[in-house]
Design a protein around this motif. Structure first.
Motif, PDB file in Angstrom:
ATOM      1  N   ARG A   1       0.807  -1.220   0.000  1.00  0.00           N
ATOM      2  CA  ARG A   1       0.000   0.000   0.000  1.00  0.00           C
ATOM      3  C   ARG A   1       0.838   1.267   0.000  1.00  0.00           C
ATOM      4  O   ARG A   1       0.342   2.333  -0.356  1.00  0.00           O
ATOM      5  N   LYS A   2       2.108   1.180   0.390  1.00  0.00           N
ATOM      6  CA  LYS A   2       2.984   2.353   0.318  1.00  0.00           C
ATOM      7  C   LYS A   2       3.185   2.803  -1.119  1.00  0.00           C
ATOM      8  O   LYS A   2       3.249   3.991  -1.402  1.00  0.00           O
ATOM      9  N   VAL A   3       3.300   1.856  -2.021  1.00  0.00           N
ATOM     10  CA  VAL A   3       3.630   2.185  -3.410  1.00  0.00           C
ATOM     11  C   VAL A   3       2.429   2.096  -4.345  1.00  0.00           C
ATOM     12  O   VAL A   3       2.433   2.701  -5.415  1.00  0.00           O
ATOM     13  N   SER A   4       1.390   1.372  -3.985  1.00  0.00           N
ATOM     14  CA  SER A   4       0.240   1.165  -4.858  1.00  0.00           C
ATOM     15  C   SER A   4      -0.880   2.120  -4.474  1.00  0.00           C
ATOM     16  O   SER A   4      -1.365   2.102  -3.341  1.00  0.00           O
ATOM     17  N   SER A   5      -1.278   2.959  -5.429  1.00  0.00           N
ATOM     18  CA  SER A   5      -2.356   3.898  -5.185  1.00  0.00           C
ATOM     19  C   SER A   5      -3.230   3.968  -6.422  1.00  0.00           C
ATOM     20  O   SER A   5      -2.741   3.873  -7.547  1.00  0.00           O
ATOM     21  N   GLY A   6      -4.521   4.127  -6.238  1.00  0.00           N
ATOM     22  CA  GLY A   6      -5.446   4.161  -7.355  1.00  0.00           C
ATOM     23  C   GLY A   6      -5.920   5.562  -7.660  1.00  0.00           C
ATOM     24  O   GLY A   6      -6.105   6.389  -6.762  1.00  0.00           O
ATOM     25  N   THR A   7      -6.114   5.851  -8.933  1.00  0.00           N
ATOM     26  CA  THR A   7      -6.670   7.124  -9.375  1.00  0.00           C
ATOM     27  C   THR A   7      -7.992   6.836 -10.086  1.00  0.00           C
ATOM     28  O   THR A   7      -8.399   5.692 -10.234  1.00  0.00           O
ATOM     29  N   GLU A   8      -8.629   7.895 -10.570  1.00  0.00           N
ATOM     30  CA  GLU A   8      -9.897   7.710 -11.264  1.00  0.00           C
ATOM     31  C   GLU A   8      -9.702   7.010 -12.603  1.00  0.00           C
ATOM     32  O   GLU A   8     -10.509   6.183 -13.011  1.00  0.00           O
ATOM     33  N   THR A   9      -8.605   7.313 -13.297  1.00  0.00           N
ATOM     34  CA  THR A   9      -8.351   6.693 -14.594  1.00  0.00           C
ATOM     35  C   THR A   9      -7.666   5.339 -14.470  1.00  0.00           C
ATOM     36  O   THR A   9      -7.829   4.482 -15.325  1.00  0.00           O
ATOM     37  N   ARG A  10      -6.876   5.147 -13.410  1.00  0.00           N
ATOM     38  CA  ARG A  10      -6.184   3.874 -13.171  1.00  0.00           C
ATOM     39  C   ARG A  10      -6.399   3.464 -11.713  1.00  0.00           C
ATOM     40  O   ARG A  10      -5.539   3.678 -10.855  1.00  0.00           O
ATOM     41  N   PRO A  11      -7.562   2.874 -11.416  1.00  0.00           N
ATOM     42  CA  PRO A  11      -7.866   2.523 -10.027  1.00  0.00           C
ATOM     43  C   PRO A  11      -7.058   1.319  -9.544  1.00  0.00           C
ATOM     44  O   PRO A  11      -6.421   0.615 -10.323  1.00  0.00           O
ATOM     45  N   ARG A  12      -7.132   1.111  -8.240  1.00  0.00           N
ATOM     46  CA  ARG A  12      -6.445  -0.011  -7.620  1.00  0.00           C
ATOM     47  C   ARG A  12      -7.402  -1.198  -7.567  1.00  0.00           C
ATOM     48  O   ARG A  12      -8.532  -1.079  -7.110  1.00  0.00           O
ATOM     49  N   LEU A  13      -6.947  -2.346  -8.074  1.00  0.00           N
ATOM     50  CA  LEU A  13      -7.724  -3.591  -8.002  1.00  0.00           C
ATOM     51  C   LEU A  13      -7.316  -4.293  -6.720  1.00  0.00           C
ATOM     52  O   LEU A  13      -6.264  -4.916  -6.637  1.00  0.00           O
ATOM     53  N   SER A  14      -8.140  -4.167  -5.702  1.00  0.00           N
ATOM     54  CA  SER A  14      -7.853  -4.731  -4.391  1.00  0.00           C
ATOM     55  C   SER A  14      -8.507  -6.103  -4.265  1.00  0.00           C
ATOM     56  O   SER A  14      -9.679  -6.268  -4.593  1.00  0.00           O
TER      57      SER A  14
END
Length: 117
Positions: free
Chosen positions: A17-30
Motif C-alpha cells: 500500500r505504500k507504493v500502490s495507489s489508485g486514481t480515477e483513470t487507473r484505479p487499484r484492483l484490491s
C-alpha cells in the motif's frame, strides 16, 4: 522469534500500500481472500471511492467448480464492470497474499477479460 502468519501478511500489505495507489483513470484492483470466498474492488484512492466490486457471493458468478475456477470468474466479472466504467488499466493490490492460487487465477481472469496491469 519469527513473525506469525497474520503479522507477515499485514507487513506485506503495508509495504504494497505504500507504493500502490489508485486514481480515477487507473484505479487499484484490491483483492481480499477469505477461506471460503474471494472479493475484488476497483478503488479510487484519491477520492476514497469504490468504483466497482465483485465477489464469489454475487449472483452473476456461478458457485460451481473449485475455488480457483470461481476466482477466475470473479476476475472476469470485475473486468467487465470496469470496462463498463471505461477502465482499461489498474494497479494490482494482492492484499498481502502470495501471487499464487486463487489470487493468481483472479488476476489471470481479469487479464483475459481485458484489464491491463
Amino acid at each position: 522469534m519469527g513473525l506469525s502468519k497474520t503479522e507477515r501478511k499485514l507487513r506485506i500489505r503495508r509495504r504494497i500500500r505504500k507504493v500502490s495507489s489508485g486514481t480515477e483513470t487507473r484505479p487499484r484492483l484490491s483483492v481480499f481472500r477469505s477461506n471460503k470466498e474471494i472479493y475484488a474492488q476497483l478503488i479510487d484512492d484519491i477520492n476514497g471511492v469504490t468504483l466497482a466490486a465483485a465477489s464469489s457471493r454475487d449472483k452473476g458468478v456461478e458457485a460451481k467448480g473449485t475455488k480457483t475456477e470461481i476466482a477466475t470468474q470473479v476476475g472476469k466479472a470485475i473486468a467487465e464492470k470496469g470496462k463498463k466504467l471505461g477502465i482499461e488499466a489498474v494497479a494490482f493490490d494482492r492484499g498481502g497474499n502470495l501471487y499464487h492460487g486463487r489470487v493468481k487465477s483472479l488476476a489471470e481472469g481479469a487479464r483475459e477479460a481485458g484489464l491491463k496491469f
